[in-house]
Scaffold this active site. Sequence first.
Site, PDB file in Angstrom:
ATOM      1  N   ASP A 188    -121.811  72.191  43.439  1.00  0.00           N
ATOM      2  CA  ASP A 188    -120.396  72.515  43.649  1.00  0.00           C
ATOM      3  C   ASP A 188    -119.555  71.269  43.941  1.00  0.00           C
ATOM      4  O   ASP A 188    -120.070  70.243  44.388  1.00  0.00           O
ATOM      5  CB  ASP A 188    -120.301  73.485  44.830  1.00  0.00           C
ATOM      6  N   GLU A 203    -113.150  84.639  43.445  1.00  0.00           N
ATOM      7  CA  GLU A 203    -113.044  84.127  44.808  1.00  0.00           C
ATOM      8  C   GLU A 203    -111.610  83.737  45.149  1.00  0.00           C
ATOM      9  O   GLU A 203    -111.268  83.515  46.317  1.00  0.00           O
ATOM     10  CB  GLU A 203    -113.980  82.945  45.020  1.00  0.00           C
TER      11      GLU A 203
END
Length: 867
Positions: free
Chosen positions: A364, A419
């Site tokens: 990430d 998200e």
Amino acid sequence: MLKLLLPLVLSSSFLVPAQASASSWTLPGVGGVGATVESADGRLRLKVSSKSADVLSVADLGVITSAGDLSKDLALTAESHRTLRTSYRMTTGKQRDRSVYQEESRLTFGNSSGSFALVVRVSDDGVAFRYELPGPVTVQRETGGFELAPDATSWLQPYNAQHENEHAQATASTAPTGQFGHPALFRAGGNYALLAESGLDGRYSGARLTHTQGSSRYDVQLADAAVASSGALATAWRTMIVGDLATVTGSTLVDDLADPARFSDTSWVQPGLSSWSWLAENSSPRDFERQKDYVDAAALRGLKYVLVDEGWSPVWLPELTRYARARGVEVLVWFHWTNLESQAQRDEWLPKLVAWGIKGVKVDFMESDTQGRYRWYDAILADTAKYRLMINFHGSTVPHGLARTWPHLMTMEGVRGEENGLNATRNTILPFTRNVIGSMDYTPTRFATPSNPKPQTTNAHELALPVVYESGWTHIVSSPEELASQPEGSRFLTQLPTSWDETRLIAGAPGSEAVIARRSGARWFVGGIRSGGAGTVAVPLSFLGGSGRWLVEVVSDSGSTLSRTSSVRRASEQLAIGVAERGGFALQACPYTAGLTTCDKPYRQAPGTTVLVDASSTEVAPGGTVQVQGIFVARTGGPVRDLVVAPEVPAGWTLVSRSPVRKNRLDDGESVSGSWTLRLGPAGARGDVELVVAGNYTAPDGRRIHSAGAVAIFAEPLPPRGSTYVSDLPWTNETNGYGRPQQRDHSHGGDNPPGTLSIAGQTFAKGVGSHAASSLTTWLGGACTRFVADVGVDDGTTTGEGSVTFVVVGDGRTLASTPVIRAGDSATHLDLDVTGIKRLTLATTDGADGKNSDHADWGGTALTCAP
């Protein structure tokens, strides 16, 4: 992999003059897609057409290099042509098996500053071009600009490095001034054009599009000021997918242009659905017991994976992995990319993950399209392939064909996903933009419950998303309780694949509706979503094909719950499915035979088994041995067959007694045991080590299941000698509060690169940089007498922001503890007696006000030990 067919090379005299003028050439077309190159006053233009209608053009083709301007005064010096026919197989994507037919034209142009080859490929779903330059060369920018009809409708995403802005609809000319990310979608009349990149890796730089309001031209801007090459250089492919909306949606052009796969054995690459807790419960990845709930929810519904996101601990992750694998669920784990940034970090972590039984990583926060970051992508893709670890890039760029080159790349984010909140309009744009070019880690399917309503979309809309969106790994974001509240939704997910033999657009328009059908084997799955009011969606069943009958099962909204209806249909029929406002539906279809009541394939949970492990000692010295006993117990849901029980030998250890225990069959309540001796070698891992005994067996449903237990022992390192520093010693345990691991002889830096250790202006060449809350343990073995350090908050933190306490522990006893120290405070000096201490732990806490900016420095960390 399928063997590639050699390209057919034709003569160089291929160019067909479009007019009598020798400055205009029609390139060979494919299936109604055409391309023409024009030269006027030494400047080049590429025109692209679909079904004889002009779609767009690229003006001022060329590059600016450090040697000069290769976009003007250009003259053709050579030409050639070849036909490319290739076949390849994907592990992910909208279509497993690909057959590609492209016409490639190569035109070499030059001027007084040098030369380049303009390479153009035409296929039935679009046109692509790139520049090839002899080396050495430094490219400063590309000059070609995409020109659309001013009134062409546009769907553009303002650029940011993580590609997570919302798309906005305008026209090619009225879109605002600014930078826009790939892919960019335009519609002119009945044709669409999707602009993207392909064949992009560490050899070049990523790009975005720049636009000035009032103009309908979009220029290319590289992420780097310059791209240098010591040899010949090929730029990325500038890719223009063109045609009707079905052609654009179904295009594989970005993959078709990419490099072939770097490895052929993909047996270990397994797409699938995953349970994921972070979005529903942000703190849950830190909670071992809650992660077990997500494992149980995955096992109950046949989800292949559980993803453990930010916050996991190496203290319990191996145990969670054993818990999951015994239930037929494999584990994926999150990493901040800086934890795997260097070769040394990857060499440390990746084999450790393999030893734990982890199957893949989610990496990430890369958030860059620079050449340097792409070189890192190249390196980690090669390393994870070496260790047979699948990978997901989150906080990343968008796909550029990497999933063809690296078949273990399961998905990438590069999207404003769920998200960022539920958004029905966004959902109906992405199938025609971002998801066209590759797997998309959208993290869909958040079911509403009475206690947690989500009015932006309906439950049927959410259930449809894993079909509407293609992703090799699809991470389902509903909690176990939310999944349990929708049994028909859970049932559908149990059946859902994530890799496909075929994909078709049934209906849709960007921003309003998307109905997409995907086939896996003999079964079809359809997802339909819309952004507007309630209504009826027409679904022609012609995609089913043939003259036989089909069982069609539809899951749709029924108030706040999902319901399922079944009917027997023919491909000549059409369904009319009622959907709620911002609603949707999910459909499964299979060939009908008399008496068939469902398309569901039976699913059976893994048997309940236990492996008990014991060891003859809790500590072992270098060269010493330990005896390990394992008992495999078949409890429920058996029988288990073809059982093999044996220890998993850690790296650097040897198995003295080698025979595994085998059993053809164990029924419920039966057990089998074995005993083995292991020796700790000079290169074996030191510190807290788990010795694992595993039973691998065939379950009643044919799956091969891994069930294991472990016993913890301590493998003694060699004690330090003389004058040394903690930063020079091996650490038997290390945790850090944020980002990369603790840094040896550098400050931590947070999101910034590590730097010099500095406290209130005092710098240190030796020491440890950490981010609270943190802990590291090193082995002294009773050989040292004195520990000296200066501690404080690093000067890289803004005054007043960081707040840290420092604690030194020896063999479980607190030797020193500071009050809260803040940024700007002078260093606190520690001078401690460590005589007889075996384990020395340096820990920090966050000052009881959160971990933000808590960059803690341990300056010096000097030890005085026996010579």
